[in-house]
Design a protein around this motif. Structure first.
Motif, PDB file in Angstrom:
ATOM      1  N   THR A   1     -44.002 -16.442  14.118  1.00  0.00           N
ATOM      2  CA  THR A   1     -45.426 -16.616  13.809  1.00  0.00           C
ATOM      3  C   THR A   1     -45.631 -16.744  12.303  1.00  0.00           C
ATOM      4  N   ILE A   2     -44.922 -15.936  11.538  1.00  0.00           N
ATOM      5  CA  ILE A   2     -45.006 -16.028  10.075  1.00  0.00           C
ATOM      6  C   ILE A   2     -44.511 -17.402   9.628  1.00  0.00           C
ATOM      7  N   TYR A   3     -43.389 -17.851  10.179  1.00  0.00           N
ATOM      8  CA  TYR A   3     -42.855 -19.170   9.839  1.00  0.00           C
ATOM      9  C   TYR A   3     -43.862 -20.271  10.180  1.00  0.00           C
ATOM     10  N   ASP A   4     -44.461 -20.182  11.353  1.00  0.00           N
ATOM     11  CA  ASP A   4     -45.430 -21.198  11.783  1.00  0.00           C
ATOM     12  C   ASP A   4     -46.641 -21.273  10.854  1.00  0.00           C
ATOM     13  N   ASN A   5     -46.929 -20.195  10.137  1.00  0.00           N
ATOM     14  CA  ASN A   5     -48.069 -20.137   9.226  1.00  0.00           C
ATOM     15  C   ASN A   5     -47.628 -20.036   7.766  1.00  0.00           C
TER      16      ASN A   5
ATOM     17  N   SER B   1     -43.144 -15.890  -2.629  1.00  0.00           N
ATOM     18  CA  SER B   1     -43.377 -16.714  -1.446  1.00  0.00           C
ATOM     19  C   SER B   1     -42.222 -16.601  -0.452  1.00  0.00           C
ATOM     20  N   LEU B   2     -42.453 -17.136   0.711  1.00  0.00           N
ATOM     21  CA  LEU B   2     -41.456 -17.106   1.787  1.00  0.00           C
ATOM     22  C   LEU B   2     -40.479 -18.261   1.583  1.00  0.00           C
ATOM     23  N   ASP B   3     -39.497 -18.046   0.726  1.00  0.00           N
ATOM     24  CA  ASP B   3     -38.558 -19.105   0.382  1.00  0.00           C
ATOM     25  C   ASP B   3     -37.148 -18.873   0.892  1.00  0.00           C
ATOM     26  N   ALA B   4     -36.814 -17.659   1.231  1.00  0.00           N
ATOM     27  CA  ALA B   4     -35.434 -17.352   1.626  1.00  0.00           C
ATOM     28  C   ALA B   4     -35.035 -18.155   2.861  1.00  0.00           C
ATOM     29  N   SER B   5     -33.768 -18.436   2.951  1.00  0.00           N
ATOM     30  CA  SER B   5     -33.271 -19.162   4.121  1.00  0.00           C
ATOM     31  C   SER B   5     -33.403 -18.329   5.386  1.00  0.00           C
ATOM     32  N   TYR B   6     -32.961 -17.077   5.293  1.00  0.00           N
ATOM     33  CA  TYR B   6     -32.919 -16.224   6.465  1.00  0.00           C
ATOM     34  C   TYR B   6     -33.660 -14.919   6.212  1.00  0.00           C
ATOM     35  N   TYR B   7     -34.392 -14.471   7.217  1.00  0.00           N
ATOM     36  CA  TYR B   7     -35.025 -13.151   7.175  1.00  0.00           C
ATOM     37  C   TYR B   7     -34.552 -12.359   8.388  1.00  0.00           C
ATOM     38  N   TRP B   8     -34.103 -11.132   8.136  1.00  0.00           N
ATOM     39  CA  TRP B   8     -33.738 -10.240   9.232  1.00  0.00           C
ATOM     40  C   TRP B   8     -34.961  -9.947  10.077  1.00  0.00           C
ATOM     41  N   SER B   9     -34.755  -9.833  11.363  1.00  0.00           N
ATOM     42  CA  SER B   9     -35.782  -9.297  12.253  1.00  0.00           C
ATOM     43  C   SER B   9     -35.357  -7.878  12.635  1.00  0.00           C
ATOM     44  N   SER B  10     -36.222  -7.183  13.327  1.00  0.00           N
ATOM     45  CA  SER B  10     -35.870  -5.853  13.824  1.00  0.00           C
ATOM     46  C   SER B  10     -35.295  -5.916  15.230  1.00  0.00           C
TER      47      SER B  10
ATOM     48  N   SER C   1     -24.910  -7.794  16.702  1.00  0.00           N
ATOM     49  CA  SER C   1     -25.704  -8.856  16.079  1.00  0.00           C
ATOM     50  C   SER C   1     -27.193  -8.547  16.120  1.00  0.00           C
ATOM     51  N   VAL C   2     -27.893  -9.195  15.200  1.00  0.00           N
ATOM     52  CA  VAL C   2     -29.337  -9.015  15.060  1.00  0.00           C
ATOM     53  C   VAL C   2     -29.973 -10.391  14.928  1.00  0.00           C
ATOM     54  N   GLY C   3     -31.179 -10.517  15.461  1.00  0.00           N
ATOM     55  CA  GLY C   3     -31.902 -11.771  15.343  1.00  0.00           C
ATOM     56  C   GLY C   3     -32.419 -11.998  13.932  1.00  0.00           C
ATOM     57  N   MET C   4     -32.331 -13.247  13.497  1.00  0.00           N
ATOM     58  CA  MET C   4     -32.846 -13.645  12.189  1.00  0.00           C
ATOM     59  C   MET C   4     -33.658 -14.917  12.395  1.00  0.00           C
ATOM     60  N   TRP C   5     -34.585 -15.152  11.475  1.00  0.00           N
ATOM     61  CA  TRP C   5     -35.320 -16.407  11.513  1.00  0.00           C
ATOM     62  C   TRP C   5     -34.923 -17.208  10.290  1.00  0.00           C
ATOM     63  N   ASN C   6     -34.480 -18.446  10.528  1.00  0.00           N
ATOM     64  CA  ASN C   6     -34.090 -19.346   9.459  1.00  0.00           C
ATOM     65  C   ASN C   6     -35.344 -20.085   8.983  1.00  0.00           C
ATOM     66  N   PHE C   7     -35.822 -19.759   7.781  1.00  0.00           N
ATOM     67  CA  PHE C   7     -37.051 -20.342   7.264  1.00  0.00           C
ATOM     68  C   PHE C   7     -36.857 -21.747   6.713  1.00  0.00           C
ATOM     69  N   ARG C   8     -35.653 -22.254   6.714  1.00  0.00           N
ATOM     70  CA  ARG C   8     -35.418 -23.647   6.317  1.00  0.00           C
ATOM     71  C   ARG C   8     -35.391 -24.555   7.543  1.00  0.00           C
ATOM     72  N   SER C   9     -34.720 -24.106   8.597  1.00  0.00           N
ATOM     73  CA  SER C   9     -34.604 -24.937   9.799  1.00  0.00           C
ATOM     74  C   SER C   9     -35.709 -24.667  10.813  1.00  0.00           C
ATOM     75  N   GLY C  10     -36.292 -23.458  10.775  1.00  0.00           N
ATOM     76  CA  GLY C  10     -37.343 -23.118  11.733  1.00  0.00           C
ATOM     77  C   GLY C  10     -36.828 -22.602  13.057  1.00  0.00           C
ATOM     78  N   TYR C  11     -35.608 -22.099  13.078  1.00  0.00           N
ATOM     79  CA  TYR C  11     -35.014 -21.614  14.322  1.00  0.00           C
ATOM     80  C   TYR C  11     -34.491 -20.189  14.159  1.00  0.00           C
ATOM     81  N   SER C  12     -34.405 -19.496  15.297  1.00  0.00           N
ATOM     82  CA  SER C  12     -33.806 -18.161  15.282  1.00  0.00           C
ATOM     83  C   SER C  12     -32.298 -18.310  15.390  1.00  0.00           C
ATOM     84  N   GLU C  13     -31.607 -17.349  14.815  1.00  0.00           N
ATOM     85  CA  GLU C  13     -30.154 -17.294  14.866  1.00  0.00           C
ATOM     86  C   GLU C  13     -29.754 -15.833  14.982  1.00  0.00           C
ATOM     87  N   TYR C  14     -28.508 -15.588  15.323  1.00  0.00           N
ATOM     88  CA  TYR C  14     -28.008 -14.225  15.463  1.00  0.00           C
ATOM     89  C   TYR C  14     -26.757 -14.064  14.618  1.00  0.00           C
ATOM     90  N   TYR C  15     -26.744 -13.007  13.808  1.00  0.00           N
ATOM     91  CA  TYR C  15     -25.631 -12.759  12.893  1.00  0.00           C
ATOM     92  C   TYR C  15     -25.235 -11.289  12.951  1.00  0.00           C
TER      93      TYR C  15
END
Length: 119
Positions: A56-60, A75-84, A91-105
Motif C-alpha cells: 500500500t505504501i509502494y502504491d502511494n 523519501s522512499l528510495d531504498a530498493s528493499y524494505y523489510w516487512s514484519s 526468510s522474511v518478506g520484503m517489498w522491492n520499491f524499484r520493481s514493485g514486487y514482494s520478495e523473500y530473503y
C-alpha cells in the motif's frame, strides 16, 4: 531483521502491529530483533509494517514522497524494505520499491527498515 532461526508466528500479511506484538511476546526488549527495535524506539505506536502494508505504501509512493519531502524527511528510495511478515523460520518478506514486487530473503541480511505510525 534477526539472527534467530526460529518461526516467530509473525505471519500476518495485513497487520504489522499484530506482528510487532507477536515479536514482543517472544523478546520483550526486542534485543534479538533489531528491525523491530528500531521501529519501537520511535514510540509505542510505531511498528514494522506487514508485507501488504508495504505494498500500500509502494502504491502511494509518489504522494507519500511529496509529503515526506515537504517536511524534510527521507523519501522512499531504498530498493528493499523489510516487512514484519515471516512466512518461514529463515526468510522474511520484503517489498522491492524499484520493481514493485514482494520478495523473500534470509532474515539475517542487512536491508532498510521503514517504521510506520499507527493511527
Amino acid at each position: 531483521w534477526s539472527d534467530e532461526s526460529i518461526i516467530t508466528n509473525a505471519s500476518n500479511y495485513e497487520d504489522g502491529m499484530a506482528n510487532m506484538n507477536t515479536i514482543k511476546a517472544i523478546n520483550p526488549d526486542l534485543s534479538k530483533y533489531p528491525a523491530f527495535r528500531w521501529c519501537a524506539d520511535y514510540g509505542t505506536d510505531w511498528y514494522l509494517p506487514a508485507l501488504n502494508e508495504l505494498k500500500t505504501i509502494y502504491d502511494n509512493k509518489s504522494t507519500i514522497n511529496s509529503i515526506l519531502s515537504a517536511y524534510g524527511y527521507t523519501s522512499l528510495d531504498a530498493s528493499y524494505y523489510w516487512s514484519s511478515t515471516q512466512p518461514s523460520n529463515s526468510s522474511v518478506g520484503m517489498w522491492n520499491f524499484r520493481s514493485g514486487y514482494s520478495e523473500y530473503y534470509p532474515k539475517s541480511n542487512p536491508y532498510t527498515v521503514r517504521a510506520v505510525l499507527a493511527f
